[in-house]
Design an enzyme around this catalytic site. Structure first.
Site, PDB file in Angstrom:
ATOM      1  N   TRP A   1       0.848  -1.179   0.000  1.00  0.00           N
ATOM      2  CA  TRP A   1       0.000   0.000   0.000  1.00  0.00           C
ATOM      3  C   TRP A   1       0.884   1.229   0.000  1.00  0.00           C
ATOM      4  CZ3 TRP A   1       0.558   3.332   4.169  1.00  0.00           C
ATOM      5  CH2 TRP A   1       1.320   2.817   5.230  1.00  0.00           C
ATOM      6  N   GLY A   2       0.300   2.332  -0.385  1.00  0.00           N
ATOM      7  CA  GLY A   2       0.994   3.616  -0.349  1.00  0.00           C
ATOM      8  C   GLY A   2       0.042   4.656   0.210  1.00  0.00           C
TER       9      GLY A   2
ATOM     10  N   PHE B   1      -1.534   6.842  -1.313  1.00  0.00           N
ATOM     11  CA  PHE B   1      -2.684   7.102  -2.189  1.00  0.00           C
ATOM     12  C   PHE B   1      -3.445   5.850  -2.600  1.00  0.00           C
ATOM     13  CE2 PHE B   1      -0.481  11.037  -4.310  1.00  0.00           C
ATOM     14  CZ  PHE B   1      -0.412  11.645  -3.069  1.00  0.00           C
ATOM     15  N   SER B   2      -2.865   4.672  -2.376  1.00  0.00           N
ATOM     16  CA  SER B   2      -3.455   3.481  -2.995  1.00  0.00           C
ATOM     17  C   SER B   2      -3.099   2.201  -2.250  1.00  0.00           C
ATOM     18  CB  SER B   2      -2.925   3.352  -4.431  1.00  0.00           C
ATOM     19  OG  SER B   2      -1.504   3.270  -4.394  1.00  0.00           O
ATOM     20  N   THR B   3      -3.850   1.141  -2.550  1.00  0.00           N
ATOM     21  CA  THR B   3      -3.414  -0.207  -2.161  1.00  0.00           C
ATOM     22  C   THR B   3      -3.095  -0.952  -3.457  1.00  0.00           C
ATOM     23  OG1 THR B   3      -5.694  -1.034  -2.173  1.00  0.00           O
ATOM     24  CG2 THR B   3      -4.806  -0.312  -0.051  1.00  0.00           C
TER      25      THR B   3
ATOM     26  N   LYS C   1      -3.365  -1.630  -8.947  1.00  0.00           N
ATOM     27  CA  LYS C   1      -3.192  -0.490  -8.043  1.00  0.00           C
ATOM     28  C   LYS C   1      -4.527   0.244  -7.968  1.00  0.00           C
ATOM     29  CE  LYS C   1      -0.116   3.541  -7.505  1.00  0.00           C
ATOM     30  NZ  LYS C   1       1.181   4.083  -7.899  1.00  0.00           N
TER      31      LYS C   1
ATOM     32  N   ASP D   1      11.896  10.774  -8.297  1.00  0.00           N
ATOM     33  CA  ASP D   1      11.946  10.058  -7.013  1.00  0.00           C
ATOM     34  C   ASP D   1      12.637   8.710  -7.169  1.00  0.00           C
ATOM     35  OD1 ASP D   1      11.631   9.741  -4.296  1.00  0.00           O
ATOM     36  OD2 ASP D   1       9.577   8.986  -4.426  1.00  0.00           O
TER      37      ASP D   1
END
Length: 446
Positions: A46-47, A49-51, A67, A169
């Site tokens: 996960w992040g 903003f999202s899984t 995503k 990044d």
């Protein structure tokens, strides 16, 4: 978050309060997406903003990474941007040979928390960060470092020269191996049959998911135990523990992932880019940036692969900021920043006086890269010299002097034609500086 990683995020679980209107979409094993084409298998990570879920594509009979973005407008906007970048990447690379993750499909999924943008990406393995950890932060063999660097540079050359995209990044976490380090975690090599429908009693949500995950973990552990038993029976038991980390057999081909903060060079939207340790000096000084910021991050990543340590780990201290420490660490390793570079950024006055000296960290102890590699990391003189000759020009304080990804791909260190007659005349040379050996600096308050 590595967008298609099997390794998942470094923290254990996402914030469950975020499963609400505008937040994450709750997924259960066996859930269907895009009219039944994709079936959720297990959560990969996960992040913010999202899984990300491992899913089975019933159309192509392959595993993919799904995503699923949060549904609030700002996250949807970020997803649209990422999809736009990924579409451009896939469009120009039909043969999927450019070492950059491929977008397979994108769609919207409506759930109780709103409408979620979804991206379907090729399934990839573990991140380089996982590989560094797996190797117990020891530094990979140089032939492996070379191979990985080639892949990253092929990806960067494609992004920069052919597409005009800056990743912004780049770091070990955002570069994924083609395969998982542990075959038991690879859906193809582990030979697990895909889950095609929701398991019995699947209406109670997360409970079922976690049971399935526990079952899979147990299965993976059993597989590992079997391998260990086999090793013992083959007489490996008396060897030191180092032997159970066989890096030699790992396929280190890799791809650049996570384009959530990528931008077109002529359409930049953020001043502060890059993860701290991989951040270029011009970003700290707010002096504008271009493709060469990715090259700086690439050099930091290459150093980390070869040594197991981050090149720069700045910390704030008494009377100085993390940014100023970062600049000081850079100068200790690479020599003094040219005055022009030191004074032209919007934030230069925060750190430098008019002579181009740091205001609060006065006495620097210089320790050049080749000497550092020999003395701290026990490199041979030849390996240290050759690696430093590759690395140091990429870490030029003047962004316009850094070699491009395309130029780096021609470097003798990557070709491993490391004799002096193979040196190209136009290669940036490493300045030899006779400097002190201690890496301690004396920091003074204002």
């Amino acid at each position: 978050m590595s967008c298609s990683s099997s390794s998942g995020s470094e923290e254990e679980d996402e914030d469950f309060d975020s499963y609400r209107k505008g937040g994450y979409h709750a997924v259960r094993v066996g859930d269907q997406f895009a009219g039944g084409r994709y079936i959720a298998q297990r959560k990969l990570g996960w992040g913010q903003f999202s899984t990300v879920w491992l899913a089975y594509d019933t159309q192509t009979k392959t595993y993919v990474a799904l995503k699923i973005q949060k549904s609030a407008p700002q996250f949807a906007q970020a997803a649209l941007h990422e999809i736009e970048v990924l579409l451009a990447i896939a469009d120009r690379d039909p043969s999927n040979s450019k070492c950059v993750v491929q977008l397979i499909d994108n769609f919207k999924h409506t759930g109780p928390n709103g409408q979620h943008p979804c991206m379907v990406l090729e399934f990839l393995g573990d991140s380089l960060l996982r590989l560094i950890k797996y190797n117990r932060y020891k530094g990979l063999p140089m032939n492996k470092v070379r191979e990985i660097c080639k892949c990253i540079l092929i990806g960067l050359d494609y992004l920069h020269r052919e597409l005009g995209i800056i990743h912004t990044d780049l770091k070990p976490e955002n570069i994924l191996l083609f395969n998982t380090i542990d075959p038991a975690k690879d859906p193809v090599r582990s030979e697990l049959a895909p889950i095609l429908e929701r398991p019995e009693g699947g209406l109670n949500g997360g409970g079922v998911t976690s049971l399935i995950e526990k079952k899979m973990k147990r299965r993976a552990r059993r597989a590992v135990a079997k391998i260990s038993e086999r090793r013992i029976s083959m007489g490996v038991i008396g060897e030191p523990p180092k032997s159970d980390r066989n890096i030699g057999g790992i396929d280190v081909r890799c791809k650049i992932v996570d384009f959530g903060s990528a931008c077109w060079a002529d359409k930049q939207f953020a001043e502060e880019i890059q993860t701290r340790q991989y951040r270029a000096p011009e970003v700290i000084l707010q002096a504008g940036y271009s493709f060469s910021v990715d090259m700086w991050s690439f050099a930091c990543t290459a150093f980390e692969l070869a040594t197991g340590d981050m090149m720069f780990t700045p910390q704030s201290g008494q009377g100085f900021s993390e940014d100023e420490d970062h600049l000081a660490l850079m100068m200790e390793l690479l020599g003094k920043m040219p005055r022009k570079g030191a004074v032209t950024g919007a934030r230069s006055k925060d750190f430098f006086d008019r002579h181009g000296d740091l205001k609060r960290i006065r006495r620097l102890k210089f320790w050049p890269v080749d000497k550092l590699l020999i003395e701290r990391y026990k490199f041979s003189e030849t390996d240290a010299r050759e690696f430093a000759e590759f690395l140091v020009p990429i870490l030029d304080f003047s962004p316009e002097k850094r070699p491009t990804a395309q130029q780096c791909l021609q470097h003798p260190w990557l070709q491993h034609k490391n004799s002096s007659q193979d040196k190209q005349i136009n290669e940036p040379s490493l300045e030899k500086v006779d400097v002190g050996m201690s890496n301690l600096k004396i920091k003074v308050g204002k």
